[in-house]
Scaffold this active site. Structure first.
Site, short mmCIF file in Angstrom:
data_model
loop_
_atom_site.label_atom_id
_atom_site.label_comp_id
_atom_site.label_asym_id
_atom_site.label_seq_id
_atom_site.Cartn_x
_atom_site.Cartn_y
_atom_site.Cartn_z
N GLU A 186 -8.08 -0.55 9.93
CA GLU A 186 -7.57 -0.97 8.63
C GLU A 186 -6.66 -2.20 8.78
OE1 GLU A 186 -4.89 0.99 5.01
OE2 GLU A 186 -5.77 2.28 6.55
N GLY A 216 0.39 4.36 0.92
CA GLY A 216 1.03 5.62 0.56
C GLY A 216 1.17 6.57 1.73
N SER A 218 0.15 5.63 5.23
CA SER A 218 0.32 4.99 6.53
C SER A 218 0.80 3.55 6.36
CB SER A 218 -1.00 5.01 7.31
OG SER A 218 -2.00 4.25 6.64
N THR A 219 1.27 2.98 7.46
CA THR A 219 1.70 1.58 7.44
C THR A 219 1.15 0.90 8.69
OG1 THR A 219 3.60 0.08 7.25
CG2 THR A 219 3.91 2.05 8.60
N GLN A 220 0.78 -0.38 8.57
CA GLN A 220 0.17 -1.12 9.67
C GLN A 220 0.90 -2.42 9.95
OE1 GLN A 220 -2.04 -0.17 6.97
NE2 GLN A 220 -2.45 1.74 8.05
#
Length: 441
Positions: A186, A216, A218-220
């Site tokens: 992603e 909402g 996960s964070t990348q």
């Protein structure tokens, strides 16, 4: 006996030449369609006139790709229109976009209920893609953190229902058309999108930017390291290589599952992801106004959330709670402080909420702007109930997350929802990758 031997030798040489010619011709014909850098054509159509095409370009020169982004809070459709020219890679001509709520994970206990939403978005695709091209237009759905957080069996039932609906559509749907997207993929796909749109992958400069996404669930973070030390000292699974448009890029990329804003909010309120509270579903947090009480829903479970009396200012109490939630969960990327980054999703939304950027056009924000806004918002709750009860919590979390990732307080981040009228999500990058895989098979 000499004449037959010479004839045999010449015959052998002729066969070798013919074979070599065939191999070269066959190899050239198998080159992927996206091996050359596509050129992004900035459209001038208005958002409402998204179906219009240039009158001097025939429709048989267009190719379309349909990407469903099934996130934790909603499902979005991206319909990309590519201009095909002989001996050239596709050129991005236009994007159609629509989003609906809730996300697929809302139908975990009744997968049949997701059908109407998927059908609604497929109707948008039918109205955008010319009917003669339907059966050659790839249709793909990639689910992100919302489904990654579900138990495997429940996620499988949901995806099977989507496959069933896709199979009934007139578009090109294969066995791999519906899947759960790996968090790192992603981030990489979003990095491809942003750098394609700014020309970093195929322009004269070829300077790439880093990417931050806060969803909402996960964070990348993804960027191309310029310092060999970053590559050598980072965890092995944070470093990867991709080939895009005949160039190999080494990337630092990681997805933190459970640290998206809604999952983090739940943890800061005292909840445990995947483990609903036994008995009372009451969550109490120092990040809410002391006299605040309301209902809040997360992962299809409704909770009663309340503020708590604090012996110190709300901001300090909230900050301590957020620090506990983030403790040792994020790795600092030292080189990130020296690179330019774009930030998306909830980074953008909360910057709009505090008036730091224009809602439509985006802008830039310092990490310190989030910090100061968090302190102001939290401490103002001691005197009056806020219009946005979770803003103190969200801003405190975002400001600390950015610092944990390695960004100093004076770091400036660029914020954008669209570049050249194209959504700045992972969808375009993932569509490039999928269409290239089709061309190879």
């Amino acid at each position: 006996m000499r004449i037959p031997k010479l004839a045999s030798l010449f015959l052998l040489l002729a066969c070798l030449v013919a074979y070599a010619t065939y191999v070269k011709w066959h190899t050239d014909g198998m080159k992927p369609a996206l091996s050359k850098p596509p050129y992004h054509h900035s459209r001038t159509d208005s958002d409402d006139d998204h179906k219009r095409t240039s009158p001097d370009v025939s429709s048989d020169r267009f190719q379309y790709g349909i990407m469903f982004d099934a996130g934790s809070t909603g499902t979005r459709i991206h319909i990309f229109k590519f201009l095909i020219e002989e001996n050239e890679a596709p050129k991005l001509s236009h994007e159609t976009f629509k989003a609906i709520k809730p996300g697929l994970s809302a139908y975990v206990d009744d997968p049949d209920e997701c059908r109407d939403g998927i059908q609604e978005l497929l109707e948008v695709a039918k109205g955008t893609v010319p009917a003669p091209l339907w059966n050659s237009t790839p249709l793909v759905l990639k689910a992100t953190a919302g489904l990654r957080l579900l138990p495997g069996e429940k996620a499988t039932h949901l995806l099977n229902k989507v496959r069933e609906v896709f199979g009934e559509s007139p578009f090109l749907s294969r066995g791999d058309s519906v899947s759960i997207m790996d968090g790192t993929d992603e981030g990489i796909s979003a990095w491809i999108t942003i750098n394609f749109l700014i020309g970093g992958l195929h322009g004269a400069d070829r300077t790439t930017l880093g990417m931050l996404d806060l969803g909402g669930g996960s964070t990348q973070i993804t960027f191309s390291p310029q310092d060999e030390k970053t590559i050598q000292t980072s965890p092995f699974d944070y470093i990867t290589s991709i080939q895009m448009f005949n160039t190999t890029h080494t990337l630092y990329s990681h997805s933190y599952l459970g640290l998206g804003l809604m999952s983090a909010r739940f943890a800061i309120l005292g909840g445990v992801e995947g483990s609903p509270l036994e008995g009372s579903r009451e969550l109490v947090s120092p990040c809410l106004a002391p006299d605040f009480t309301d209902n809040w829903e997360h992962a299809e479970v409704e909770y009663t959330v309340k503020g708590q009396k604090a012996g110190e200012p709300i901001y300090e109490s909230c900050l301590k709670k957020v620090e506990k939630v983030l403790y040792r969960k994020v790795k600092k990327a030292e080189e990130a402080k020296d690179m330019n980054f774009y930030a998306f999703s909830y980074y953008y939304d909360r910057a709009v909420d505090i008036g730091a950027i224009d809602e439509k056009n985006g802008g830039a924000i310092k990490v310190n702007d989030y910090i100061e806004a968090a302190e102001k918002e939290c401490n103002s709750m001691e005197e009056a109930s806020p219009k946005q009860p979770f803003l103190c919590l969200d801003l405190t979390y975002i400001s600390l997350l950015l610092q944990e990732l390695g960004f100093p307080k004076d770091k400036v981040l660029k914020l954008a929802r669209k570049i050249n009228d194209v959504e700045t999500s992972w969808a375009l990058g993932a569509t490039f990758h999928y269409m290239e895989s089709l061309s190879r098979h």
